[in-house]
Write a protein that holds these residues in place. Sequence first.
Motif, short mmCIF file in Angstrom:
data_model
loop_
_atom_site.label_atom_id
_atom_site.label_comp_id
_atom_site.label_asym_id
_atom_site.label_seq_id
_atom_site.Cartn_x
_atom_site.Cartn_y
_atom_site.Cartn_z
N PHE A 14 0.89 -1.05 -0.10
CA PHE A 14 0.09 -0.14 0.01
C PHE A 14 0.93 1.25 0.14
N LEU A 15 2.08 1.13 0.95
CA LEU A 15 2.87 2.49 1.04
C LEU A 15 3.58 2.91 -0.35
N GLN A 16 3.90 1.45 -0.97
CA GLN A 16 4.59 1.51 -2.31
C GLN A 16 3.58 2.27 -3.59
N LYS A 17 2.24 1.70 -3.25
CA LYS A 17 1.45 2.17 -4.19
C LYS A 17 1.26 3.75 -4.32
N GLU A 18 0.91 3.97 -2.92
CA GLU A 18 0.48 5.46 -2.62
C GLU A 18 1.54 6.43 -2.80
N SER A 19 2.79 5.99 -2.83
CA SER A 19 3.98 6.86 -3.09
C SER A 19 4.36 6.74 -4.53
N ASN A 20 3.82 5.89 -5.23
CA ASN A 20 4.14 5.61 -6.79
C ASN A 20 5.47 5.24 -6.79
N LEU A 21 6.22 4.59 -5.91
CA LEU A 21 7.73 4.33 -5.98
C LEU A 21 7.76 2.52 -5.81
N LYS A 22 8.93 1.99 -6.16
CA LYS A 22 9.24 0.51 -5.79
C LYS A 22 10.30 0.94 -4.77
N PHE A 23 10.08 0.34 -3.71
CA PHE A 23 11.08 0.60 -2.43
C PHE A 23 12.07 -0.44 -2.81
N PRO A 24 13.19 -0.17 -2.57
CA PRO A 24 14.56 -1.12 -2.47
C PRO A 24 14.32 -2.26 -1.65
N GLN A 25 14.72 -3.26 -2.16
CA GLN A 25 14.37 -4.62 -1.01
C GLN A 25 14.86 -4.60 -0.03
N VAL A 26 15.93 -3.98 0.34
CA VAL A 26 16.53 -3.89 1.88
C VAL A 26 15.47 -2.95 2.87
N PHE A 27 15.01 -1.89 2.00
CA PHE A 27 14.17 -1.12 2.62
C PHE A 27 12.82 -1.78 3.22
N VAL A 28 12.28 -2.66 2.04
CA VAL A 28 11.32 -3.54 2.29
C VAL A 28 11.41 -4.56 3.66
N SER A 29 12.61 -5.25 3.63
CA SER A 29 13.14 -5.95 4.68
C SER A 29 13.16 -5.34 6.03
N TYR A 30 13.36 -4.10 5.88
CA TYR A 30 13.58 -3.46 7.23
C TYR A 30 12.17 -2.93 7.81
N LEU A 31 11.50 -2.55 6.72
CA LEU A 31 9.98 -2.22 7.11
C LEU A 31 9.05 -3.68 7.79
N GLN A 32 9.52 -4.71 7.18
CA GLN A 32 8.80 -5.78 7.77
C GLN A 32 9.14 -6.05 9.24
N ASN A 33 10.30 -5.86 9.44
CA ASN A 33 10.91 -5.92 10.79
C ASN A 33 10.87 -4.80 11.84
N ALA A 34 10.78 -3.41 11.35
CA ALA A 34 10.75 -2.38 12.20
C ALA A 34 9.86 -1.18 11.63
N GLY A 35 9.03 -1.55 10.75
CA GLY A 35 8.22 -0.46 10.20
C GLY A 35 7.37 0.40 11.17
N LYS A 36 6.45 -0.37 11.73
CA LYS A 36 5.58 0.14 12.73
C LYS A 36 6.24 0.94 13.93
N ASN A 37 7.30 0.10 14.50
CA ASN A 37 7.82 0.86 15.58
C ASN A 37 9.50 0.30 15.52
N SER A 38 10.39 1.04 15.47
CA SER A 38 11.80 0.78 15.62
C SER A 38 12.54 1.27 16.86
N ASN A 39 13.06 0.31 17.46
CA ASN A 39 13.92 0.78 18.79
C ASN A 39 15.14 1.63 18.43
#
Length: 194
Positions: free
Chosen positions: A26-51
């Motif tokens: 949804f974020l990629q669609k709304e921003s009209n961008l394809k995120f780098p895979q490493v950033f996708v991985s980060y979002l999967q682990n710490a997208g809602k909250n990162s320490n």
Amino acid sequence: MKKYNFRFVNDPKNRNVGLTVEEIDFLQKESNLKFPQVFVSYLQNAGKNSNVFHVETNSEKLRKIQNELRSELDKLNILQNENILCIKKYDVYEKYFNSNFETYYFFNISENKWNPTLYIFEEVCINEGWLAFKKQIRETKENDFIAFINCGTERKYGLTLKQHIKNIPLYIISIPLSLILLIILGFQILKEKF
């Protein structure tokens, strides 16, 4: 599939919480961008909250900071034909300067790297009297996104056991050097007394 060696710490008081694949899409669609895979991985682990390093995951705010950064870059004729992905914005009002300082963290996704360089666009002082400022882009000192996150984690949570083991040769070398310096210092003190 590439391995992403982010150092995520399980902090019971401040846990990392990831986004779902659907939320990331949804974020990629709304921003009209394809995120780098490493950033996708980060979002999967710490997208809602990162320490360690929070990123913008509200689609409206993400679009807003994306447009703000693009406007700033266009004013300076920088990266005009490049696709950028702004992931965070710091906005600090400094009373001493009576001014607002904005710092944007972003990727140049036109570079098309699996682990892209993380850039900072910010206003920096260009004279000793703190009277003149200039907006500039620089790479983070860690060079890539994984190293940036891991250094932030290390600063906040300290070295891992593996890093201590890696540093053993340095520890071994530093002990004799420290002893030699202490002996020299001792001789200097004795020399001054006599």
